[in-house]
Scaffold this motif. Structure first.
Motif, PDB file in Angstrom:
ATOM      1  N   GLY A   1       3.169 -28.965  12.642  1.00  0.00           N
ATOM      2  CA  GLY A   1       2.800 -30.012  13.583  1.00  0.00           C
ATOM      3  C   GLY A   1       2.710 -29.593  15.028  1.00  0.00           C
ATOM      4  O   GLY A   1       2.935 -30.417  15.928  1.00  0.00           O
ATOM      5  N   LEU A   2       2.393 -28.335  15.287  1.00  0.00           N
ATOM      6  CA  LEU A   2       2.213 -27.854  16.653  1.00  0.00           C
ATOM      7  C   LEU A   2       0.760 -27.466  16.895  1.00  0.00           C
ATOM      8  O   LEU A   2       0.082 -26.982  15.990  1.00  0.00           O
ATOM      9  N   ASP A   3       0.308 -27.659  18.120  1.00  0.00           N
ATOM     10  CA  ASP A   3      -1.041 -27.261  18.511  1.00  0.00           C
ATOM     11  C   ASP A   3      -1.155 -25.737  18.406  1.00  0.00           C
ATOM     12  O   ASP A   3      -0.303 -25.016  18.923  1.00  0.00           O
ATOM     13  N   PRO A   4      -2.190 -25.228  17.729  1.00  0.00           N
ATOM     14  CA  PRO A   4      -2.345 -23.771  17.598  1.00  0.00           C
ATOM     15  C   PRO A   4      -2.385 -23.026  18.934  1.00  0.00           C
ATOM     16  O   PRO A   4      -2.046 -21.841  18.993  1.00  0.00           O
ATOM     17  N   SER A   5      -2.761 -23.704  20.013  1.00  0.00           N
ATOM     18  CA  SER A   5      -2.767 -23.032  21.320  1.00  0.00           C
ATOM     19  C   SER A   5      -1.356 -22.649  21.756  1.00  0.00           C
ATOM     20  O   SER A   5      -1.186 -21.828  22.662  1.00  0.00           O
ATOM     21  N   ALA A   6      -0.345 -23.207  21.087  1.00  0.00           N
ATOM     22  CA  ALA A   6       1.047 -22.880  21.415  1.00  0.00           C
ATOM     23  C   ALA A   6       1.347 -21.406  21.181  1.00  0.00           C
ATOM     24  O   ALA A   6       2.314 -20.876  21.735  1.00  0.00           O
ATOM     25  N   ARG A   7       0.515 -20.738  20.372  1.00  0.00           N
ATOM     26  CA  ARG A   7       0.810 -19.343  20.056  1.00  0.00           C
ATOM     27  C   ARG A   7       0.650 -18.425  21.274  1.00  0.00           C
ATOM     28  O   ARG A   7       1.120 -17.281  21.245  1.00  0.00           O
ATOM     29  N   ASN A   8       0.032 -18.913  22.326  1.00  0.00           N
ATOM     30  CA  ASN A   8      -0.150 -18.104  23.535  1.00  0.00           C
ATOM     31  C   ASN A   8       0.922 -18.372  24.587  1.00  0.00           C
ATOM     32  O   ASN A   8       0.869 -17.811  25.678  1.00  0.00           O
ATOM     33  N   ARG A   9       1.893 -19.222  24.238  1.00  0.00           N
ATOM     34  CA  ARG A   9       2.944 -19.571  25.193  1.00  0.00           C
ATOM     35  C   ARG A   9       4.273 -18.953  24.775  1.00  0.00           C
ATOM     36  O   ARG A   9       4.389 -18.369  23.700  1.00  0.00           O
ATOM     37  N   TYR A  10       5.296 -19.098  25.635  1.00  0.00           N
ATOM     38  CA  TYR A  10       6.605 -18.493  25.408  1.00  0.00           C
ATOM     39  C   TYR A  10       7.639 -19.569  25.062  1.00  0.00           C
ATOM     40  O   TYR A  10       7.480 -20.747  25.423  1.00  0.00           O
ATOM     41  N   PRO A  11       8.727 -19.187  24.361  1.00  0.00           N
ATOM     42  CA  PRO A  11       9.701 -20.176  23.893  1.00  0.00           C
ATOM     43  C   PRO A  11      10.267 -21.089  24.972  1.00  0.00           C
ATOM     44  O   PRO A  11      10.505 -22.273  24.729  1.00  0.00           O
ATOM     45  N   HIS A  12      10.488 -20.563  26.194  1.00  0.00           N
ATOM     46  CA  HIS A  12      11.108 -21.401  27.231  1.00  0.00           C
ATOM     47  C   HIS A  12      10.198 -22.539  27.672  1.00  0.00           C
ATOM     48  O   HIS A  12      10.660 -23.472  28.355  1.00  0.00           O
ATOM     49  N   GLU A  13       8.939 -22.508  27.294  1.00  0.00           N
ATOM     50  CA  GLU A  13       7.999 -23.559  27.684  1.00  0.00           C
ATOM     51  C   GLU A  13       8.024 -24.752  26.722  1.00  0.00           C
ATOM     52  O   GLU A  13       7.259 -25.704  26.900  1.00  0.00           O
ATOM     53  N   PHE A  14       8.895 -24.701  25.722  1.00  0.00           N
ATOM     54  CA  PHE A  14       8.947 -25.749  24.712  1.00  0.00           C
ATOM     55  C   PHE A  14      10.282 -26.479  24.753  1.00  0.00           C
ATOM     56  O   PHE A  14      11.292 -25.945  25.196  1.00  0.00           O
ATOM     57  N   SER A  15      10.286 -27.695  24.241  1.00  0.00           N
ATOM     58  CA  SER A  15      11.528 -28.456  24.095  1.00  0.00           C
ATOM     59  C   SER A  15      12.331 -27.884  22.927  1.00  0.00           C
ATOM     60  O   SER A  15      11.835 -27.071  22.137  1.00  0.00           O
ATOM     61  N   GLY A  16      13.580 -28.325  22.805  1.00  0.00           N
ATOM     62  CA  GLY A  16      14.431 -27.851  21.708  1.00  0.00           C
ATOM     63  C   GLY A  16      13.839 -28.149  20.345  1.00  0.00           C
ATOM     64  O   GLY A  16      13.863 -27.309  19.444  1.00  0.00           O
ATOM     65  N   GLY A  17      13.281 -29.353  20.179  1.00  0.00           N
ATOM     66  CA  GLY A  17      12.686 -29.709  18.900  1.00  0.00           C
ATOM     67  C   GLY A  17      11.458 -28.887  18.576  1.00  0.00           C
ATOM     68  O   GLY A  17      11.241 -28.491  17.428  1.00  0.00           O
ATOM     69  N   GLN A  18      10.651 -28.609  19.588  1.00  0.00           N
ATOM     70  CA  GLN A  18       9.460 -27.789  19.369  1.00  0.00           C
ATOM     71  C   GLN A  18       9.851 -26.354  19.010  1.00  0.00           C
ATOM     72  O   GLN A  18       9.214 -25.724  18.157  1.00  0.00           O
ATOM     73  N   ARG A  19      10.910 -25.835  19.629  1.00  0.00           N
ATOM     74  CA  ARG A  19      11.368 -24.481  19.280  1.00  0.00           C
ATOM     75  C   ARG A  19      11.849 -24.421  17.836  1.00  0.00           C
ATOM     76  O   ARG A  19      11.659 -23.410  17.147  1.00  0.00           O
TER      77      ARG A  19
ATOM     78  N   VAL B   1      -2.186 -19.630  13.141  1.00  0.00           N
ATOM     79  CA  VAL B   1      -2.797 -20.935  13.371  1.00  0.00           C
ATOM     80  C   VAL B   1      -2.448 -21.893  12.232  1.00  0.00           C
ATOM     81  O   VAL B   1      -2.063 -23.054  12.456  1.00  0.00           O
ATOM     82  N   ALA B   2      -2.537 -21.412  10.986  1.00  0.00           N
ATOM     83  CA  ALA B   2      -2.242 -22.251   9.821  1.00  0.00           C
ATOM     84  C   ALA B   2      -0.777 -22.673   9.811  1.00  0.00           C
ATOM     85  O   ALA B   2      -0.450 -23.834   9.519  1.00  0.00           O
ATOM     86  N   ALA B   3       0.135 -21.738  10.129  1.00  0.00           N
ATOM     87  CA  ALA B   3       1.568 -22.039  10.124  1.00  0.00           C
ATOM     88  C   ALA B   3       1.911 -23.072  11.196  1.00  0.00           C
ATOM     89  O   ALA B   3       2.707 -23.993  10.957  1.00  0.00           O
ATOM     90  N   LEU B   4       1.304 -22.938  12.377  1.00  0.00           N
ATOM     91  CA  LEU B   4       1.566 -23.901  13.443  1.00  0.00           C
ATOM     92  C   LEU B   4       1.025 -25.280  13.074  1.00  0.00           C
ATOM     93  O   LEU B   4       1.657 -26.304  13.367  1.00  0.00           O
ATOM     94  N   HIS B   5      -0.125 -25.322  12.422  1.00  0.00           N
ATOM     95  CA  HIS B   5      -0.653 -26.601  11.928  1.00  0.00           C
ATOM     96  C   HIS B   5       0.342 -27.243  10.966  1.00  0.00           C
ATOM     97  O   HIS B   5       0.590 -28.451  11.035  1.00  0.00           O
ATOM     98  N   GLU B   6       0.900 -26.442  10.072  1.00  0.00           N
ATOM     99  CA  GLU B   6       1.814 -26.979   9.057  1.00  0.00           C
ATOM    100  C   GLU B   6       3.067 -27.597   9.665  1.00  0.00           C
ATOM    101  O   GLU B   6       3.622 -28.548   9.104  1.00  0.00           O
TER     102      GLU B   6
END
Length: 538
Positions: free
Chosen positions: A419-437, A412-417
């Protein structure tokens, strides 16, 4: 929102999109990635679709092509010359895509099959749509490789993707896309991972091929410098919606949306102060050389290719060295050699300790202090793991005493750092844009709080506004933890904002180096001058 200007002679509309919506079903509920997009593509034009990472620009085109992930659903209409593509059965869709509409994907290394030579892969759509013999297809592939400017096509036709540079892989993808002379070419970030001189070559190539074949080009990009020079019209997207559209010159001269104005004005800024001269040297390479064997086989003698020629480099605690050069210059290979991820000769010292002869087992305790952010985030993120599992994987090795709750808190702390929503940790890489990955890849590296991070094109997949955020993030982490960075990039504006020292590589050799301000303002070598000219003439 503006409407497109009419030309004196209205070109034929080959693709009409109306009310296109894309939804992804996730464990955290549905995500509306595209929210009712309208656009038209006219014969022979270049239409740029721009916006930040996650704006929905790539998913719009993926939906049209029927290439959404399994949990994605598209509704609305996309008419190719009057034929509806949304909901078209796969067999019928395959008569259009690959022949009439083709796509160059954002990450060519993940689009090319690593198990087959590029010639065989380029030949596949030719034989699928046109039939013919293997010999005829091979002759057509050789013609295409020459057309897109790949050197020594008779040799490269049998090369595997990993044997090509980033620019050459992108040219191979263009050759595959043009194999059947399509009506529409969709280019998804075609120059994202390329250095400035190769970017210029690829864009010039696309323009000449467009003129030759009379095809329409849909350019998906976050690079407004590219858009300004190559696009006829622009569609600006934000959060799945179109916020502005119009002729390129009009949008750049008189943007109507505040968001468009922000994109145009965004540019990496600031500068990195050098560390104190008495700061200890954390990483040092002396006379590093990397050789690869080439060719070989039955009755064929193997050759030798030198990727890095005797490089010397010294990185101090808290320093950022920018490593620049064209594709194939050896900069990424040098970074991997310093991390002992690529066999090399010469000497490598980390924190004063000679690690030149360390094997994999001896290196394992040092890995938490020496992290790498890869150039291709999608290829380095396991599609079978959630984001949370990906970024905490290193904790299992280096901090096995942590509980599940403690690992989750670190995630959660790393995702905050980044700039990603901590809820992203429950999703898979293909659900994100290139920049988010790419931000996920950075989170995976910083969660271990290393001393050294080698960043291989860490901002290449990010739009300008997010680049600025990531640069500020990396600066803050460096200041807080005394991190040292080796920052590999083709984007010289990012290097200028991020690095306090720059090393320029060409054909495996260091040709120039020095403090950032001095090197940018007063380059000595013709090669450095050419790189700077290509970067700042756009």
């Amino acid at each position: 929102m503006t409407s497109d200007s009419n030309t004196a002679v209205e070109a034929e509309t080959v693709l009409t999109v109306r009310g296109l919506k894309v939804r992804f079903d996730t464990p955290d509920g549905p995500i509306e990635a595209v929210k009712g997009v309208d656009l038209d593509v006219k014969a022979g034009e270049t239409l740029a679709v721009v916006g930040e990472s996650g704006s929905g620009k790539s998913q719009t085109m993926m939906a049209i092509m029927g290439l959404l992930a399994a949990n994605g659903r598209a509704t609305g209409s996309a008419l190719y010359r009057g034929r509806e593509m949304i909901g078209l059965p796969m067999k019928a869709l395959n008569t259009i895509r690959g022949e009439k509409i083709t796509m160059i994907f954002q990450e060519p290394m993940t689009s090319l099959d690593p198990l087959y030579p590029i010639g065989r892969q380029i030949a596949e759509p030719i034989r699928h749509h046109r039939g013919g013999t293997a010999a005829a297809a091979r002759a057509r592939v050789l013609e295409l490789l020459e057309l897109v400017g790949i050197p020594e096509p008779t040799r490269r036709i049998d090369s595997y993707p990993h044997e090509l540079s980033g620019g050459q892989r992108q040219r191979a993808m263009i050759a595959m896309a043009l194999a059947n002379e399509p009506d529409i070419l969709i280019a998804d970030e075609p120059t994202t991972a390329l250095d400035v001189t190769i970017q210029a070559q690829i864009l010039t190539l696309l323009q000449s091929l467009q003129k030759r074949f009379g095809m329409a080009v849909v350019l998906i990009t976050h690079d407004l410098g590219v858009v300004r020079h190559v696009a006829d019209r622009v569609v600006v997207m934000r959060r799945g919606e179109v916020v502005e559209r119009g002729r390129t010159a009009d949008v750049f001269a008189r943007p109507k949306a505040d968001y468009t104005r922000m994109l145009i004005e965004a540019e990496p800024s600031g500068e990195k102060a050098p560390p104190a001269p008495d700061e200890p040297v954390l990483l040092e390479g002396r006379k590093l050389r990397v050789d690869y064997s080439t060719g070989g086989g039955f009755l064929k003698k193997a050759g030798l290719f030198t990727a890095v020629h005797g490089a010397d480099i010294r990185l101090r605690q808290g320093q950022t060295i920018g490593l620049v050069g064209e594709s194939g210059s050896g900069k990424s290979t040098l970074g991997r050699a310093l991390l002992k991820l690529t066999p090399s000769s010469g000497t490598v010292l980390f924190n004063g300790r000679d690690i030149s002869d360390f094997d994999r087992k001896a290196m394992r305790p040092l890995r938490r202090d020496m992290q790498l952010v890869f150039q291709d985030p999608f290829g380095s993120l396991s599609p079978r793991q959630t984001v949370g599992e990906i970024i905490t994987e290193g904790l299992y090795v280096h901090e096995p005493q942590l509980s599940k709750a403690e690992r989750d808190a670190r995630a959660v702390a790393a995702l905050h750092e980044v700039g990603l929503d901590p809820s992203a940790r429950n999703r898979y890489p293909h659900e994100f844009s290139g920049g988010q990955r790419q931000r996920i890849a950075i989170a995976r590296a910083i969660i271990l709080k290393p001393r050294l991070v080698v960043l291989d094109e860490p901002t290449s997949a990010l739009d300008r506004s997010v680049q600025g955020q990531v640069i500020e993030l990396l600066r803050g982490l460096q200041k807080s933890h005394g991190l040292s960075y080796l920052f590999i990039s083709h984007d010289l504006s990012v290097i200028r904002a991020m690095a306090d020292y720059v090393i320029v590589m060409q054909a495996g050799r260091i040709v120039e180096e020095g403090e950032t301000a001095g090197l940018f303002d007063h380059p000595c070598e013709a090669y450095t001058k050419a790189l700077l000219s290509a970067a700042y003439s756009r």
